[in-house]
Enzyme design. Structure first.
Site, PDB file in Angstrom:
ATOM      1  N   HIS A 178    -117.366 -12.970 -24.044  1.00  0.00           N
ATOM      2  CA  HIS A 178    -117.369 -12.103 -22.857  1.00  0.00           C
ATOM      3  C   HIS A 178    -118.506 -11.092 -22.898  1.00  0.00           C
ATOM      4  O   HIS A 178    -118.311  -9.948 -23.320  1.00  0.00           O
ATOM      5  CB  HIS A 178    -116.026 -11.379 -22.742  1.00  0.00           C
ATOM      6  CG  HIS A 178    -114.927 -12.265 -22.326  1.00  0.00           C
ATOM      7  ND1 HIS A 178    -114.538 -12.401 -21.018  1.00  0.00           N
ATOM      8  CD2 HIS A 178    -114.150 -13.110 -23.038  1.00  0.00           C
ATOM      9  CE1 HIS A 178    -113.561 -13.291 -20.930  1.00  0.00           C
ATOM     10  NE2 HIS A 178    -113.314 -13.735 -22.152  1.00  0.00           N
ATOM     11  N   CYS A 217    -116.317 -17.805 -20.503  1.00  0.00           N
ATOM     12  CA  CYS A 217    -114.979 -18.140 -20.997  1.00  0.00           C
ATOM     13  C   CYS A 217    -114.320 -19.258 -20.185  1.00  0.00           C
ATOM     14  O   CYS A 217    -114.714 -20.414 -20.370  1.00  0.00           O
ATOM     15  CB  CYS A 217    -114.113 -16.884 -21.066  1.00  0.00           C
ATOM     16  SG  CYS A 217    -112.848 -17.004 -22.322  1.00  0.00           S
ATOM     17  N   GLU A 269    -119.771  -9.661 -20.371  1.00  0.00           N
ATOM     18  CA  GLU A 269    -119.597  -8.695 -19.273  1.00  0.00           C
ATOM     19  C   GLU A 269    -118.873  -7.423 -19.722  1.00  0.00           C
ATOM     20  O   GLU A 269    -118.946  -6.384 -19.057  1.00  0.00           O
ATOM     21  CB  GLU A 269    -118.840  -9.335 -18.117  1.00  0.00           C
ATOM     22  CG  GLU A 269    -117.335  -9.333 -18.196  1.00  0.00           C
ATOM     23  CD  GLU A 269    -116.742 -10.289 -19.251  1.00  0.00           C
ATOM     24  OE1 GLU A 269    -117.505 -11.097 -19.823  1.00  0.00           O
ATOM     25  OE2 GLU A 269    -115.517 -10.207 -19.488  1.00  0.00           O
TER      26      GLU A 269
END
Ligand SMILES: N[C@@H](CCC(=O)NCCCC(=O)O)C(=O)O
Length: 256
Positions: free
Chosen positions: A219, A111, A221
């Site tokens: 994202h 990001c 993660e």
């Protein structure tokens, strides 16, 4: 020994005091997804001993952040001064990225990290993607819960023949979307790895880099162990860090 992955911090104020800070989910992803040892790097800017830190590390993860890369780095004025910036992070990560790419140190960027990697390597950003003709609004709805904000928001088409296609083996995947800025011009030598349905670049690699590079606008993660695509990407990053660590140790033994 696990490879060391440095995670450059953001600067945040907690109460009256500024901190160097990194979110749990990014640090956890280095452990759970890449099986590496995370080390948060203070955003010291020019005061950072870049040589020492890059000699220490075997990989770099550039995290997301609500702050924006200052547009002066791509010769623009700030469009919306109400949006947060993080000059200390810019002054730390932009030179770090250029030097790490040159040395072949593996990098995964997420990001804001994706955006600063593009800027560091000569690209530019749309400061408000939603204001660009033909582009969607890629921002999250802050009124929703976190699971919905980080839930699937749109699909990305994986570009055939690239490293992302080799990692995932899929022509298209769903991704989340929590960003107001995005790639305008891609830096020279950067290879598009995925695009959104509105044509916005959502992933790239550095075609001219000697090492692993993967930059993602979304994202991976977020709840990483529940997303097989994220585990494959972070798994490939972790393996690249182990390979880099082994080559570094072999060089050190050779020069001993
Ligand atoms: N500020 C930039 C980048 C947005 C970004 O990184 N969002 C994630 C923030 C929260 C998190 O780290 O999960 C933009 O608006 O485009």
């Amino acid at each position: 020994m696990r490879p060391i992955v440095i995670v450059p911090a953001c600067t945040r104020d907690f109460g009256e005091h500024p901190y160097h800070a990194a979110q749990y989910k990014y640090v956890d992803a280095v452990v759970l997804g890449a099986d590496c040892a995370p080390m948060i790097l203070p955003s010291l800017g020019p005061a950072l001993d870049l040589d020492t830190m890059l000699a220490l590390c075997d990989g770099i993860m550039l995290t997301g952040s609500a702050s924006n890369v200052h547009p002066s780095y791509y010769s623009e004025e700030v469009l919306d001064p109400s949006l947060p910036q993080d000059p200390a992070r810019d002054q730390t990560t932009l030179p770090l990225i250029r030097e790490a790419v040159k040395r072949g140190i593996p990098i995964i960027a997420i990001c804001r990290g994706f955006q600063e990697m593009n800027v560091a390597l000569g690209g530019s950003l749309h400061q408000a993607v939603q204001s660009v003709a033909g582009k969607f609004d890629h921002r999250e709805n802050p009124e929703l819960g976190m699971d919905e904000q980080y839930g699937d928001a749109h699909n990305v088409t994986i570009v055939p023949g690239g490293c992302l296609e080799r990692m995932l083996g899929m022509p298209e995947i769903p991704v989340n979307s929590l960003h107001g800025q995005g790639v305008n011009e891609l830096g020279p030598g950067l290879r598009v790895e995925a695009v959104a349905e509105d044509g916005l670049v959502e992933a790239f690699s550095v075609a001219t880099a000697p090492g692993f590079t993967l930059a993602l606008q979304w994202h991976p993660e977020w709840r990483i162990q529940h997303n097989p695509y994220s585990m494959k990407m972070f798994g490939a990053f972790g393996q690249a860090c182990r390979d880099y660590q082994a080559q570094k140790h072999a060089r050190q033994r050779g020069s001993a």
